[in-house]
Write a protein that holds these residues in place. Sequence first.
Motif, PDB file in Angstrom:
ATOM      1  N   ALA A 192       0.831  -1.089  -0.095  1.00 52.10           N
ATOM      2  CA  ALA A 192       0.039   0.029   0.056  1.00 52.10           C
ATOM      3  C   ALA A 192       1.055   1.203  -0.169  1.00 52.10           C
ATOM      4  O   ALA A 192       2.089   1.389   0.440  1.00 52.10           O
ATOM      5  N   GLY A 193       0.037   2.392  -0.376  1.00 55.75           N
ATOM      6  CA  GLY A 193       1.052   3.738  -0.366  1.00 55.75           C
ATOM      7  C   GLY A 193       0.626   4.328   0.935  1.00 55.75           C
ATOM      8  O   GLY A 193       1.499   5.194   1.006  1.00 55.75           O
ATOM      9  N   ARG A 194      -0.339   4.083   1.672  1.00 57.18           N
ATOM     10  CA  ARG A 194      -0.533   4.709   2.709  1.00 57.18           C
ATOM     11  C   ARG A 194      -1.054   3.730   4.045  1.00 57.18           C
ATOM     12  O   ARG A 194      -1.973   2.937   3.420  1.00 57.18           O
ATOM     13  N   ILE A 195      -0.534   3.825   5.000  1.00 57.38           N
ATOM     14  CA  ILE A 195      -0.787   3.058   6.018  1.00 57.38           C
ATOM     15  C   ILE A 195      -1.118   3.744   7.170  1.00 57.38           C
ATOM     16  O   ILE A 195      -0.752   4.761   7.663  1.00 57.38           O
TER      17      ILE A 195
ATOM     18  N   VAL B  65       0.540  10.178   0.517  1.00 57.92           N
ATOM     19  CA  VAL B  65       0.638   9.360  -0.696  1.00 57.92           C
ATOM     20  C   VAL B  65      -0.735   8.814  -1.098  1.00 57.92           C
ATOM     21  O   VAL B  65      -1.170   7.926  -0.263  1.00 57.92           O
TER      22      VAL B  65
ATOM     23  N   GLY C 250       0.031   3.808  -4.802  1.00 60.78           N
ATOM     24  CA  GLY C 250       0.170   2.376  -4.368  1.00 60.78           C
ATOM     25  C   GLY C 250       0.684   1.592  -5.398  1.00 60.78           C
ATOM     26  O   GLY C 250       0.498   1.732  -6.500  1.00 60.78           O
ATOM     27  N   PRO C 251       1.059   0.390  -5.147  1.00 58.56           N
ATOM     28  CA  PRO C 251       1.482  -0.652  -6.021  1.00 58.56           C
ATOM     29  C   PRO C 251       0.382  -1.139  -7.076  1.00 58.56           C
ATOM     30  O   PRO C 251      -0.717  -0.931  -6.687  1.00 58.56           O
TER      31      PRO C 251
END
Lengths: 524, 524
Positions: free
Chosen positions: A445-448, A464, A467-468
């Motif tokens: 993921a781009g944001r956690i 962000v 993401g992938p």
Amino acid sequence: MTIRGEMLIGQQTVTGTQANIQAVNPATGEKLDPIYVGGSRAHVEQATELAETAYATYRETSLEERATFLETIASEIEAIGSELVERAMAETGLPQARIEGERGRTCGQLRLFASVVRAGEWLDVRIDPAMPDRQPMPRADLRQRHIALGPVAVFGASNFPLAFSVAGGDTASALAAGCPVVVKGHSAHPGTSELVGQAIQKAVKACHLPEGVFSLLFGAGNEIGQALVDDPRIQAVGFTGSRSGGMALMKTAQARPQPIPVYAEMSSINPVFILPAALKARGKELGEAFVGSLNMGAGQFCTNPGLVIAVKGPELDAFTEAAKGAVEASGAQTMLTPGIHSAYQGGVASLSGATKVREIARGQTGGDYQCQTGLFAASASDFLASKALQAEVFGASSLIVECADAAEVKRVAEQLEGQLTATLHMDDADLDAAKALLPTLERKAGRILANGWPTGVEVCHAMVHGGPFPATSDSRTTSVGSAAIHRFLRPVCYQALPEGLLPDALKEGNPLKVSRLVDGKREL
Amino acid sequence: MTIRGEMLIGQQTVTGTQANIQAVNPATGEKLDPIYVGGSRAHVEQATELAETAYATYRETSLEERATFLETIASEIEAIGSELVERAMAETGLPQARIEGERGRTCGQLRLFASVVRAGEWLDVRIDPAMPDRQPMPRADLRQRHIALGPVAVFGASNFPLAFSVAGGDTASALAAGCPVVVKGHSAHPGTSELVGQAIQKAVKACHLPEGVFSLLFGAGNEIGQALVDDPRIQAVGFTGSRSGGMALMKTAQARPQPIPVYAEMSSINPVFILPAALKARGKELGEAFVGSLNMGAGQFCTNPGLVIAVKGPELDAFTEAAKGAVEASGAQTMLTPGIHSAYQGGVASLSGATKVREIARGQTGGDYQCQTGLFAASASDFLASKALQAEVFGASSLIVECADAAEVKRVAEQLEGQLTATLHMDDADLDAAKALLPTLERKAGRILANGWPTGVEVCHAMVHGGPFPATSDSRTTSVGSAAIHRFLRPVCYQALPEGLLPDALKEGNPLKVSRLVDGKREL
């Protein structure tokens, strides 16, 4: 402003020649005037030719000029007033508070990029001074800045008719980078698009910029969009929409004689992991809050929580029970378009019909194009065995994945496709469990986020929204927040250029007062 | 070190099972032992599986650990001593001073990346602190850093057997970013590759890193390279070589279920513009210096000046006359491989045979695989009419384009394909002419230089060794200099994570002491 049913090419208003487009009020089914006539390849060429001409001037506007332009766009959008709000509501079925909030976000975003342009971090100025006496070879003076890629094609999204559309994040960041923009307006909200387009058109004129800095085209099918991406003058593409749409644009962009980058934000189911201590401490509360996030904007958010992952047992049952009650109490909400509603119905039906999936609850039924919230559950082993259960259902639908233990939670995380977000609900006692999951989530993921909900994407510097794959076509970028500007820039190195030939950003004495990397050391 | 004729997979040495590869000494035609047996798909999978496993640990090594590893590689390469120099000379035909210089550059590059890793600018840390009291909505704490993309495939280049090969810029920058690397060694210098690979293997062991951080494979055809790019564990590709080779890898990378970025540096003819005052003041001197640059490394530089553009007349005649003399005095130089020599012969023959092209001079003839420098001329109108005249001839061959006037110089610039470099020779009186050309050159090239020659690429922070397609596959990046690290990174945003879960780069108090963007303001 007046809605005319026309395209905007530079400072002109132009009537198309191809198939008609007409917006539908999804709340009433009523067709909304005026009819828009779609553009042709000739219109694409007219817009890109103007953009190409404008690029030469626009990319070298001063930081102040460009920032003022972005601020002028924001003011012009605000100046449209209630007409914009009403039209956007009619075209999307979204409520007034949401549209007003989105307008604020859109204008705030333009003003953020104005401040980003002025600060000049995006130039990434690097200076390695000459070392004439170095042995065995002298070093020449080397300076780097970033320049705009060229004209950019932007595809407006349906689900944010202002913030991800004509003057949305892609347009704002491309204009901030110094790229002229040609927008293909979304056919679901052409009137909203035209009004915002007129605001940009006015700002271009007020700021004495070349007219080709901005154009807005319409087209009923894919043809005009494909022609735009295929046009040799276009140098990058911003897109928010479906996976199939994004993939088609990527294919076109790669097949050009000169391939170009496509920034497509496509699909994400935004897994929410509820760790044991948090689940035990507040399963009921989390269940209710989860449904609040699920129902936001009828679930039509890119960051909608479409997956909940937890270890099964009485604690998860309490969460599910609370969520069930909240879903059953959920009023039906109008979806953006009849097409989106029909796709939602199809997605929910295939979940309902899957033998391994239990229906937990459905929300209240409503009108023709209204979303009846859906909540489902499946065992982790069944989820792991079925790729279909990872497909995004765009709208308020979510699946609870019941895991045997922490190891199975990890296996589910590892098998996820690329995502925009991954959420952890955790208490202090969950820290080790969270630590064990984090490396996997970083890859996915781009944001956690912790102890929040993925819906609601802050427009700021650290965001962000990316993401992938397949969340986006390019995990190295974000489409929300100030770092989005980097998508439309490339570095140029200047070696031993006389001072009179150097761009201002690189001149001795740092006239633009930007942060610089000098011999690898950061200078403010 | 001992050359064994084997691949290196993690800490193992492995003998392949496919077709044989044997280096040839291009100076003598002699086949060089040992024979290398090419790897299979199974070897690719073995290497990428180890890389995938190593990634989890390696990407989170401390800045100091990773920097030390890069420095250890440099020391281990130096420790090989004269064996490496002799083998590289035998496999490439390049002279001792050049190989020794290149070794210095390679080790210097590794040490530069060690300093880059320690400085931590590449993390691009951004912090937007929580605003709990903000109206109408609070803001959560948001922090961004960059993480390594994953295992990277690197394709060694033939023309720099050290600096752009096994431990070259792609490998150094990928390792610096935290990515394990699987190298497909170039078949022209397998012995050099193995020696350098052994040095990296030793450094991995000495630094107690997981063995999969580095592997080196060989393969006679394209199969192993394609399998590597197609492997789902590989997340990015670095390549320096031919346009057809780069395009094939781009195609494979895009056709994967998950497309990945390919950084291919492919072809460039590096136009040199000689402006009128400079031409008049020092045409003869420039003509001689130009041939010096043209002949460097038998013209086998990516930045070889393959095109000279100037206004015709007696001043250009003087330049051409001086260049003619210098070319005629040029000794033949051994080329890297028989294949490269044969392609060079073909390229020069098609220039010689073109009806619109005049042969100005040829250098001295030599042995079987030696390059006989070639200098040609054509009118700008003929150049503009023939795309074939823009094709790269890899080796010491250049074309003088004679323009009618400044306007035609500009038209030639505008019609150029993307380039790594563009050079201006100019005096003070040429400033306006240079200013008029600069915007065009910025669109065409990654590096613009004045009063120098494009050969010789400084490894520093401001360098851009990249440029618009087809010079590279991705104009947003550089393959030389510290900014090359950005190719192998992606941003991740952490929202409201407890301090105990945050990576060190983002913790309160800035324990890594890296430059940060806080609320959009740069802090050292």
